[in-house]
Design a protein around this motif. Structure first.
Motif, short mmCIF file in Angstrom:
data_model
loop_
_atom_site.label_atom_id
_atom_site.label_comp_id
_atom_site.label_asym_id
_atom_site.label_seq_id
_atom_site.Cartn_x
_atom_site.Cartn_y
_atom_site.Cartn_z
N THR A 55 0.72 -1.44 -0.25
CA THR A 55 -0.19 0.33 -0.01
C THR A 55 0.79 1.55 -0.03
OG1 THR A 55 -1.33 -1.04 1.54
CG2 THR A 55 -1.66 1.09 1.33
N ARG A 67 -1.13 -1.27 -13.59
CA ARG A 67 -2.01 -2.10 -14.16
C ARG A 67 -1.32 -2.76 -15.39
NH1 ARG A 67 -5.54 2.39 -13.44
NH2 ARG A 67 -4.54 3.26 -15.02
N SER A 329 -5.25 -7.72 -4.06
CA SER A 329 -6.03 -7.44 -3.73
C SER A 329 -5.15 -5.73 -3.19
CB SER A 329 -5.14 -8.10 -2.12
OG SER A 329 -5.75 -9.11 -2.70
N THR A 332 -6.70 -3.44 -5.35
CA THR A 332 -8.40 -2.87 -4.94
C THR A 332 -8.12 -2.21 -3.63
OG1 THR A 332 -8.17 -5.23 -6.28
CG2 THR A 332 -10.39 -3.85 -5.03
N ASP A 333 -7.10 -2.39 -3.45
CA ASP A 333 -6.98 -1.65 -1.78
C ASP A 333 -7.25 0.03 -2.18
OD1 ASP A 333 -8.01 -3.51 -0.09
OD2 ASP A 333 -5.49 -4.24 0.61
N ALA A 334 -5.79 0.09 -3.20
CA ALA A 334 -5.19 2.05 -3.53
C ALA A 334 -6.28 1.95 -4.08
CB ALA A 334 -4.04 1.17 -3.53
N LYS A 335 -7.73 0.96 -4.69
CA LYS A 335 -8.76 2.27 -5.62
C LYS A 335 -8.09 2.60 -7.01
CE LYS A 335 -12.40 3.97 -2.39
NZ LYS A 335 -11.95 2.65 -2.24
N ILE A 336 -6.75 1.13 -7.71
CA ILE A 336 -6.08 1.53 -8.42
C ILE A 336 -7.11 0.84 -9.66
CG2 ILE A 336 -3.90 1.21 -9.86
CD1 ILE A 336 -3.44 3.40 -7.54
N SER A 338 -10.45 -1.84 -9.80
CA SER A 338 -12.52 -2.31 -9.55
C SER A 338 -12.04 -3.38 -10.09
CB SER A 338 -13.03 -1.03 -10.47
OG SER A 338 -13.32 -1.36 -11.65
N GLU A 339 -13.03 -4.16 -9.51
CA GLU A 339 -13.19 -5.71 -10.34
C GLU A 339 -13.06 -5.91 -11.86
OE1 GLU A 339 -14.39 -9.26 -9.00
OE2 GLU A 339 -13.43 -7.61 -6.74
N ASP A 341 -12.15 -3.62 -13.60
CA ASP A 341 -10.65 -3.65 -14.20
C ASP A 341 -10.10 -4.51 -14.17
OD1 ASP A 341 -10.64 -0.84 -14.52
OD2 ASP A 341 -9.94 -0.65 -12.44
#
Ligand SMILES: Cc1ncc(C[n+]2csc(CCOP(=O)(O)OP(=O)(O)O)c2C)c(N)n1
Ligand SMILES: [Mg+2]
Length: 377
Positions: A55, A67, A329, A332-336, A338-339, A341
């Protein structure tokens, strides 16, 4: 295994001959290779602590690059799963060593280098070739022994090669590539470039004379080479604990005055950060580094491995720390991502593998007149 594991102790030694702080790790508990006494809870808690450190690291890196790193890991995973599938139905012949579980090593290291940097590795080379820029089509066609492969179908699984993209194999002799990689770094220095060489090998290669001779010359001649030991705990069916007197590979670099680091190979960002430090040392000071990256191969040594030297429980323990699950994970936590994406990224990777497969299927076999071209004997 990783830094966070309770059974290991990290020491920092600021007195390395290079004047650089070097990190080494020593085992404080005996870790016999074959055992049922593996603690999955411990693996899960290691995962949680790596997520916290990821994180923080995520904030330092461009979202697009993060990504792309995840994409390359997923592509590598699907590519290798497809290789296993088609190998079993006889489409691929000969040896075939898969990289499943070790993706964070190739992506963390090679996505930190420049295009003009060079890479050399052993026979577990499909994913590394792709991360260095080889199209999946050329890798798959090579596995099929077809003319469209990167070396015209004459190398196969162990001999991916693409000099134009800076990928110098794909070598089957354990440890042999360490000397060649050291020579590549010598050439880079001799020509006055500031490019570097990444030289990959397994922990079993460390027991070979070539490793020691190469480290000695690299230190003596101050070469811009990064020795990357992918310590996946086994050389074929032999546990490292049965073959190596001192289990810390990183520490062996100290005998040659080479800066070294021990890295958790399940954490792609930790791998990237350690590689960046080594690159800086190589580019700016023309000095070598040895990275010991602890990882684990989820599949057998090769496609013909009966796997009797380790338990399924041990494999499950390391699967709890799957580098792709961890990185996904954290992103996803860091909002880089989404599901949605991730689904899109997964679909893209699957399509790339299917495209590679179609290309390999359609590609012709090498022409008879090619029999003696590029063959040296
Ligand atoms: C000089 C030499 N000795 C033995 C072999 C047989 N061999 C092939 S792979 C291998 C194990 C190497 O393990 P490691 O270096 O840890 O790499 P990994 O397969 O784990 O990626 C051995 C002993 C070989 N290819 N070359
Ligand atoms: Mg190994």
């Amino acid at each position: 295994m990783p830094k966070t594991a309770t059974r290991q102790k990290t020491e920092t030694n600021k007195n390395s001959t290079n004047g650089t702080a070097v990190k080494t790790v020593s085992n404080t508990k005996n870790n016999n290779g074959v055992t049922d006494k593996v603690n999955r809870k411990e693996a899960q808690s290691e995962n949680v602590s790596r997520r916290k450190s990821q994180t923080n690291s995520i904030k330092q890196i461009e979202p697009a690059l993060l990504r792309e790193m995840l994409y390359q890991m997923v592509l590598g995973r699907y590519f290798e799963q497809k290789c296993a599938e088609v190998y079993r139905i006889g489409k691929i012949g000969g040896f075939c060593h898969l990289y499943i579980g070790q993706e964070a090593v190739a992506v963390g290291t090679m996505m930190a280098i420049r295009e003009d940097d060079l890479v050399i590795t052993a026979y577990r080379d499909h994913v590394q070739a792709m991360v260095k820029g080889m199209p999946p089509e050329e890798v798959m066609a090579e596995l099929y022994g077809k003319a469209g492969g990167c070396v015209g179908g004459k190398g196969g699984s162990m001999h991916m090669f693409d000099a134009a993209r800076g990928f110098f194999g794909g070598h089957g002799i354990v440890g042999g590539q360490i000397g060649v990689g050291t020579g590549m770094a010598y050439a880079q220095k001799y020509k006055g470039t500031d490019s570097v060489t990444l030289c990959f090998f397994g922990e079993a290669a460390v027991n070979q004379g070539m490793f020691h001779e190469s480290l000695n010359m690299a230190a003596l001649w101050k070469l811009p080479v990064i020795f990357i030991c992918e310590n996946n705990k086994y050389g074929m069916g032999t546990s490292q604990t049965r073959a190596m007197s001192i289990s810390s590979v990183a520490k062996k670099a100290e005998a040659y005055g080479i800066a070294n680091e021990f890295v958790d190979g399940m954490d792609v960002l930790a791998v990237r950060e350690a590689t960046e430090r080594a690159i800086e040392r190589a580019r700016k000071e023309s000095l070598p580094t040895l990275l010991e990256i602890r990882c684990y191969r989820f599949m057998g040594h090769s496609m013909s491995d009966p796997g009797k030297y380790r338990t399924s429980n041990e494999i499950k323990k390391y699967q709890e720390r799957d580098p792709i699950v961890l990185f996904r994970s954290s992103l996803t936590d860091a909002k880089i991502i989404s599901e949605k994406d991730y689904t899109e990224l997964e679909t893209r990777a699957k399509e790339a593998v299917e495209k590679a497969l179609k290309f390999a299927e359609k590609s012709p076999l090498p022409d008879e007149k090619e029999l003696f071209t590029d063959v040296y004997a």
